[in-house]
Design a protein around this motif. Structure first.
Motif, PDB file in Angstrom:
ATOM      1  N   ASP A   1       5.115   2.068 -11.123  1.00  0.00           N
ATOM      2  CA  ASP A   1       4.930   3.311 -10.210  1.00  0.00           C
ATOM      3  C   ASP A   1       6.324   3.932  -9.843  1.00  0.00           C
ATOM      4  OD1 ASP A   1       3.953   5.292  -8.317  1.00  0.00           O
ATOM      5  OD2 ASP A   1       3.659   3.916  -6.790  1.00  0.00           O
ATOM      6  N   GLY A   2       6.719   4.667 -10.820  1.00  0.00           N
ATOM      7  CA  GLY A   2       7.864   5.554 -10.269  1.00  0.00           C
ATOM      8  C   GLY A   2       9.357   4.593 -10.659  1.00  0.00           C
TER       9      GLY A   2
ATOM     10  N   ASP B   1       3.852   7.035 -12.959  1.00  0.00           N
ATOM     11  CA  ASP B   1       2.714   6.218 -12.518  1.00  0.00           C
ATOM     12  C   ASP B   1       1.870   5.617 -13.456  1.00  0.00           C
ATOM     13  OD1 ASP B   1       1.470   8.369 -12.871  1.00  0.00           O
ATOM     14  OD2 ASP B   1       0.976   8.600 -10.943  1.00  0.00           O
TER      15      ASP B   1
ATOM     16  N   HIS C   1      12.915   3.922  -3.410  1.00  0.00           N
ATOM     17  CA  HIS C   1      11.735   4.048  -4.453  1.00  0.00           C
ATOM     18  C   HIS C   1      11.154   5.340  -4.384  1.00  0.00           C
ATOM     19  CE1 HIS C   1       7.400   2.918  -5.642  1.00  0.00           C
ATOM     20  NE2 HIS C   1       8.050   3.186  -6.420  1.00  0.00           N
TER      21      HIS C   1
ATOM     22  N   PRO D   1       8.018   7.181  -5.796  1.00  0.00           N
ATOM     23  CA  PRO D   1       6.521   6.734  -6.343  1.00  0.00           C
ATOM     24  C   PRO D   1       6.592   8.029  -7.606  1.00  0.00           C
ATOM     25  CG  PRO D   1       6.515   6.783  -4.163  1.00  0.00           C
ATOM     26  CD  PRO D   1       7.979   7.320  -4.419  1.00  0.00           C
TER      27      PRO D   1
END
Length: 261
Positions: free
Chosen positions: A78-79, A118, A136, A138
């Motif tokens: 996710d990212g 993602d 982070h 996403p």
């Protein structure tokens, strides 16, 4: 807080002369391309301050201690993660448990690819090689950001292109160079990145264990220890206070050109 973070990133991505690079500010990857030594351009290098603030507002800051896992091979993706401080080691683990280090990424780089949004799972793992701070981004938010900020999209493409070339170069070195050649090549690369003058030669001013070196060249820790001991007996290198001093870089140059172990 966000403005302070943006300023921090701006300072970290500012151009730095090669002579000023330190163990904390240079990426490390096994490559024969001299232009690749030191790592790719920082992800947000070409963004304006306002654009950087916009990106950071969508991010989630995470602090890791040395040795803590950032993402795991096979886990859901996710990212990406933007490195703000410290260094992240990225590595692949074989079904038999053998590890090969792909690279150490530093401030301004992103980790978590090759997928950047993602979908899918991580192809390798990332751990904090030192105490780190990352942001982070996403996948869903990142997808929206690249549609809004062209410079960020270009930075991602350039970063992925750099990583693809480097991982390809690593595969070629593992397939065409002997372990001895790869060790000699890595020592010379470490000298170029972290070399500091010493009365006995050039000390590698970075804390890499024999296990770290083994994971970089595709060998065992025992093999690296024995090989460095043999090099010391021949006065090619010298171990001093847990650091490696390269005394005869000319011989290492010859060694990395040899065809056999």
């Amino acid at each position: 807080m966000l403005l302070q973070a943006a300023n921090s990133v701006r300072e970290s991505v500012a151009p730095m002369p090669a002579s000023a690079k330190s163990a904390a500010s240079s990426s490390l990857l096994l490559t024969e391309n001299r232009q690749s030594i030191g790592g790719p351009p920082p992800l947000m290098e070409k963004l304006t301050l306002r654009e950087r603030e916009t990106v950071l507002k969508q991010g989630r800051r995470k602090v890791l201690n040395r040795g803590q896992t950032l993402f795991s091979q096979g886990a859901r993706h996710d990212g990406i993660f933007l490195v703000e401080s410290g260094r992240i080691r990225v590595f692949y683990t074989s079904p038999l448990g053998r590890e090969i280090t792909l690279a150490y990424w530093h401030v301004g780089n992103f980790v978590g690819g090759p997928e950047v949004f993602d979908t899918g799972t991580h192809q390798w793992s990332g751990v904090a090689y030192s105490n780190c701070s990352v942001v982070h981004l996403p996948g869903k938010e990142l997808r929206a950001l690249v549609a809004e900020i062209p410079a960020l999209a270009i930075g991602l493409i350039e970063g992925l292109s750099f990583k693809g070339k480097c991982y390809s170069a690593l595969a070629q070195m593992l397939g065409t160079r002997s372990i001895t050649q790869r060790l000699a090549h890595l020592l010379l690369q470490l000298v170029e990145l972290y070399g500091v003058h010493d009365p006995d030669g050039t000390v590698i001013a970075a804390a890499f264990t024999h296990a770290d070196i083994a994971h970089m060249v595709g060998a065992t820790r025992q093999w690296v220890t024995i090989s460095l001991k043999r090099m010391q007996e021949k006065q090619i290198v010298l171990t001093k206070r847990s650091q490696i001093v390269v005394c005869r870089p000319d011989i290492l140059e010859e060694m990395r050109g040899q065809a056999a172990d």
